[in-house]
Scaffold this active site. Structure first.
Site, PDB file in Angstrom:
ATOM      1  CB  CYS A  88      -0.995  -0.038   1.151  1.00  0.00           C
ATOM      2  SG  CYS A  88      -2.379   1.125   0.916  1.00  0.00           S
ATOM      3  CG  HIS A 178      -3.470  -3.085   3.404  1.00  0.00           C
ATOM      4  ND1 HIS A 178      -2.373  -2.613   4.107  1.00  0.00           N
ATOM      5  CD2 HIS A 178      -4.109  -1.996   2.919  1.00  0.00           C
ATOM      6  CE1 HIS A 178      -2.353  -1.289   4.050  1.00  0.00           C
ATOM      7  NE2 HIS A 178      -3.392  -0.887   3.334  1.00  0.00           N
ATOM      8  CD  GLU A 180      -0.506  -5.223   5.598  1.00  0.00           C
ATOM      9  OE1 GLU A 180      -0.615  -4.012   5.841  1.00  0.00           O
ATOM     10  OE2 GLU A 180      -0.784  -5.714   4.500  1.00  0.00           O
TER      11      GLU A 180
END
Length: 237
Positions: A88, A178, A180
């Site tokens: 990002c 994203h 993660e």
């Protein structure tokens, strides 16, 4: 034991699942939090670099001077042909550091789940070729990469923001999404959004979409983490 430096620009975007998966893969992980005073090194001591997301804009150097330090480190690591994953904001910083453009997104807030489709050439890319395309990933951003760096390989796209996955140099990748974060973290982000109208609707609907697609999102995110770990191991042989 291979090692990775993770830079976390924002307190609300921790490495979360990525850190867990890398540790499970027997990686040594060092975490830097520049918002909390940690200094960005001029050189990378570890084998690879991950730069996470954040609420700030990649161009807000005056407000966050350490963003320029991250960009300088990214340029150096790209030149050294060492593995990078920018997530990002991290991907936007990689793009801008290497000559691309990052601007406020013309289509407004992108939130919830994004489906990233492969482009020609993913089959020969060291990271992208091992992924379960198309990818279902969590997303939340207002800014976008409007122009990729010169010579970048464009690997994954979606609408309305096409530059979702790219590579610069040999081993530096940027993603707009994203991989993660967990659904719980995304739901927490939604409570911090003070937009109104369409932007707020997208964020709120996104909580439901992320929850409904949680299993697939985790599977695809895990595949990206494991594939990146494999790229790092190969690079240091």
């Amino acid at each position: 034991m291979p090692s990775i430096l993770i830079i976390q620009p924002d307190a609300e975007d921790p490495p979360e699942r990525f850190e867990q998966w890398l540790i499970e893969s027997e990686f040594e992980v060092r975490l830097l939090r520049p918002y909390d005073g940690d200094q960005i090194p001029a050189m990378l001591a570890e084998d690879a670099l991950i730069v996470l997301g954040g609420d700030m804009n990649a161009n807000q150097i005056t407000d966050y001077p350490w963003l320029a330090d991250i960009q300088a480190l990214l340029r150096r690591v790209v030149a050294e042909h060492r593995p990078i994953l920018g997530i990002c904001l991290g991907g936007q910083l990689l793009a801008s550091a290497m000559g691309g453009s990052v601007e406020s997104g013309s289509a407004g807030m992108e939130a919830g789940v994004v489906t990233v489709r492969p482009r020609a050439g993913v089959g020969s890319d060291p990271l992208a070729r091992g992924l379960p395309w198309p990818l279902a990933m969590i997303t939340m951003h207002r800014d976008a990469i409007t122009e990729l760096p010169p010579g970048a390989r464009w690997l994954g796209e979606s609408a309305p923001y096409p530059h979702q996955f790219f590579r610069v140099g040999r081993l530096a990748w940027g993603v707009q999404f994203h991989p993660e974060v967990s659904p719980a973290t995304y739901a927490g982000w939604a409570t911090y959004v003070h937009d109104t109208g369409e932007a707020l609707r997208r964020v709120v609907d996104g909580v439901t979409a992320v929850s409904e697609n949680a299993e697939q999102i985790q599977s695809h995110s895990y595949a990206l983490a494991k594939r990146f770990a494999s790229v790092v191991r190969h690079a240091i042989k």
